[in-house]
Design an enzyme around this catalytic site. Structure first.
Site, short mmCIF file in Angstrom:
data_model
loop_
_atom_site.label_atom_id
_atom_site.label_comp_id
_atom_site.label_asym_id
_atom_site.label_seq_id
_atom_site.Cartn_x
_atom_site.Cartn_y
_atom_site.Cartn_z
N ASP A 1 0.81 -1.23 -0.06
CA ASP A 1 0.04 0.12 0.03
C ASP A 1 0.83 0.98 0.11
O ASP A 1 1.86 1.22 0.89
CB ASP A 1 -0.89 0.20 1.62
CG ASP A 1 -2.11 0.33 1.05
OD1 ASP A 1 -2.71 -0.53 0.34
OD2 ASP A 1 -2.58 1.53 1.23
N SER A 2 0.68 2.18 -1.07
CA SER A 2 1.55 3.31 -1.10
C SER A 2 0.84 4.57 -1.40
O SER A 2 -0.47 4.69 -1.52
CB SER A 2 2.57 2.97 -2.11
OG SER A 2 2.07 2.35 -3.18
N PHE B 1 2.51 9.02 -9.92
CA PHE B 1 2.87 10.27 -9.77
C PHE B 1 4.39 10.48 -10.13
O PHE B 1 5.23 11.47 -9.82
CB PHE B 1 2.91 10.68 -8.30
CG PHE B 1 1.16 10.87 -7.96
CD1 PHE B 1 0.40 12.25 -8.16
CD2 PHE B 1 0.80 9.88 -7.25
CE1 PHE B 1 -0.77 12.08 -7.93
CE2 PHE B 1 -0.73 9.88 -6.95
CZ PHE B 1 -1.49 11.21 -7.31
N LYS C 1 15.51 3.94 -9.94
CA LYS C 1 14.47 4.08 -8.91
C LYS C 1 14.39 3.19 -8.00
O LYS C 1 14.14 3.51 -6.48
CB LYS C 1 13.12 3.94 -9.81
CG LYS C 1 11.81 4.31 -8.74
CD LYS C 1 10.47 4.11 -9.55
CE LYS C 1 9.29 4.12 -8.51
NZ LYS C 1 8.00 4.05 -9.06
P1 ITT Z 1 -3.51 -2.19 -5.74
O1 ITT Z 1 -4.04 -1.36 -4.49
O2 ITT Z 1 -4.09 -3.32 -6.41
O3 ITT Z 1 -2.06 -2.88 -5.33
P2 ITT Z 1 -3.13 0.31 -6.53
O4 ITT Z 1 -2.24 1.04 -7.81
O5 ITT Z 1 -4.45 1.03 -6.46
O6 ITT Z 1 -2.91 -1.06 -6.52
P3 ITT Z 1 -2.45 1.99 -3.87
O7 ITT Z 1 -4.01 1.57 -3.55
O8 ITT Z 1 -1.52 1.34 -2.94
O9 ITT Z 1 -2.07 0.98 -5.35
O10 ITT Z 1 -2.45 3.26 -4.42
C1 ITT Z 1 -1.16 3.93 -4.55
C2 ITT Z 1 -1.07 5.17 -5.38
O11 ITT Z 1 -0.14 5.92 -5.24
C3 ITT Z 1 -0.96 4.65 -7.07
O12 ITT Z 1 -2.07 4.74 -7.53
C4 ITT Z 1 0.02 5.91 -7.39
O13 ITT Z 1 -1.00 6.97 -8.09
C5 ITT Z 1 0.54 6.17 -6.28
N1 ITT Z 1 1.82 5.63 -6.14
C6 ITT Z 1 2.42 4.89 -5.17
N2 ITT Z 1 3.74 4.45 -5.44
C7 ITT Z 1 4.21 5.10 -6.56
C8 ITT Z 1 5.19 5.15 -7.08
O14 ITT Z 1 6.20 4.58 -6.92
N3 ITT Z 1 5.29 6.05 -8.14
C9 ITT Z 1 4.30 6.68 -8.42
N4 ITT Z 1 3.04 6.60 -8.14
C10 ITT Z 1 2.89 6.21 -6.97
#
Ligand code: ITT
Length: 181
Positions: free
Chosen positions: A64-65, A141, A162
Site C-alpha cells: 500500500d503506497s 505520480f 528508481k
Molecule cells: P493495488 O491497491 O491493487 O495494489 P494501486 O495502484 O491501487 O494498486 P494503492 O492503492 O497502494 O495501489 O495506491 C497507490 C497510489 O499511489 C498509486 O495509484 C499511485 O498513484 C501512487 N503511487 C504509489 N507508489 C508510487 C510510485 O512508486 N510512483 C508513482 N506513484 C505511486
C-alpha cells in the site's frame, strides 16, 4: 519459497520482483478486495491483510503506497490512488500552483502474511515536486517527483535506479531481510 503479491498494479510487482530475485519466488495475483479508507497506510494494509487471509491459499503480501505533499498538509497520502484516478498528477500540480515549498514524501507499506503471522514493513522516500510532468517510465505520480540526491523525476529514471532509492525498494528490502532469516 513462493510468495503471492496481491495487486492490480503490475508496476508494483515488477519493482518488488527485481529486489526479491533469489530471495523468494514472487508471483502476481490479482484478487479484488475491498480497501478501507483510513488515515494511515499502516491501518489500511493491516485491514486488507485480515480481509484476505480467508481468501488466499498460502503465504501472501500486499503493498500500500502513496505520496504526501508537505504544503498540502500531507494530501493525498492514503487517498493517492483515488486522487490519481480523478485529478491525476496534473491536478496536484494545479493545487500547488506556484507554491515554492515543494517537499513531498512517498510512503510504502508492505503487509505480509507468512506462516500464519502478520508482519509489516515500511519504507519512505523524500524528494520534491516538479512544476511540470517529465518522463514516461514508471507509473502514477512518477513524472512529478524528483527523489533527493537526483536531478531527474522517477519517470525519467530507469526502474533499477528508481529501485535504489524508492519508498517501495526500502520496504521491499526490509521484507527481503526478514525472508532471508
Ligand atoms: P493495488 O491497491 O491493487 O495494489 P494501486 O495502484 O491501487 O494498486 P494503492 O492503492 O497502494 O495501489 O495506491 C497507490 C497510489 O499511489 C498509486 O495509484 C499511485 O498513484 C501512487 N503511487 C504509489 N507508489 C508510487 C510510485 O512508486 N510512483 C508513482 N506513484 C505511486
Amino acid at each position: 519459497m513462493e510468495l503471492k503479491l496481491i495487486t492490480s498494479n503490475r508496476h508494483k510487482f515488477e519493482e518488488m520482483n527485481q529486489k526479491l530475485k533469489g530471495v523468494v519466488d514472487l508471483s502476481l495475483y490479482n484478487q479484488a478486495y475491498p480497501e478501507i479508507q483510513a488515515d494511515t497506510a499502516l491501518d489500511i494494509a493491516r485491514n486488507s491483510l485480515t480481509t484476505l487471509v480467508p481468501l488466499i491459499d498460502g503465504n501472501f503480501c500486499i503493498e500500500d503506497s502513496g505520496i504526501s505533499v508537505e504544503a498540502l498538509k500531507g494530501f493525498p497520502g492514503p487517498y493517492s490512488s483515488y486522487v490519481y484516478r480523478t485529478i491525476g498528477w496534473q491536478g496536484i500540480l494545479d493545487l500547488m500552483a506556484q507554491n515554492p515549498q515543494r517537499n513531498a514524501t512517498f510512503v510504502s507499506v508492505i503487509g505480509l502474511y507468512w506462516k500464519g503471522d502478520i508482519h509489516m514493513f515500511q519504507g519512505s522516500c523524500e524528494g520534491t515536486l516538479t512544476f511540470e510532468g517529465k518522463g514516461d517510465q514508471g507509473f502514477g505520480f512518477d513524472p512529478i517527483f524528483v527523489p533527493d540526491g537526483h536531478q531527474l523525476t522517477f519517470a525519467e529514471l530507469d526502474m533499477e535506479t528508481k529501485n535504489q532509492v524508492s519508498h517501495r525498494s526500502r520496504s521491499t528490502q526490509l521484507l527481503a531481510d526478514f525472508l532471508r532469516k
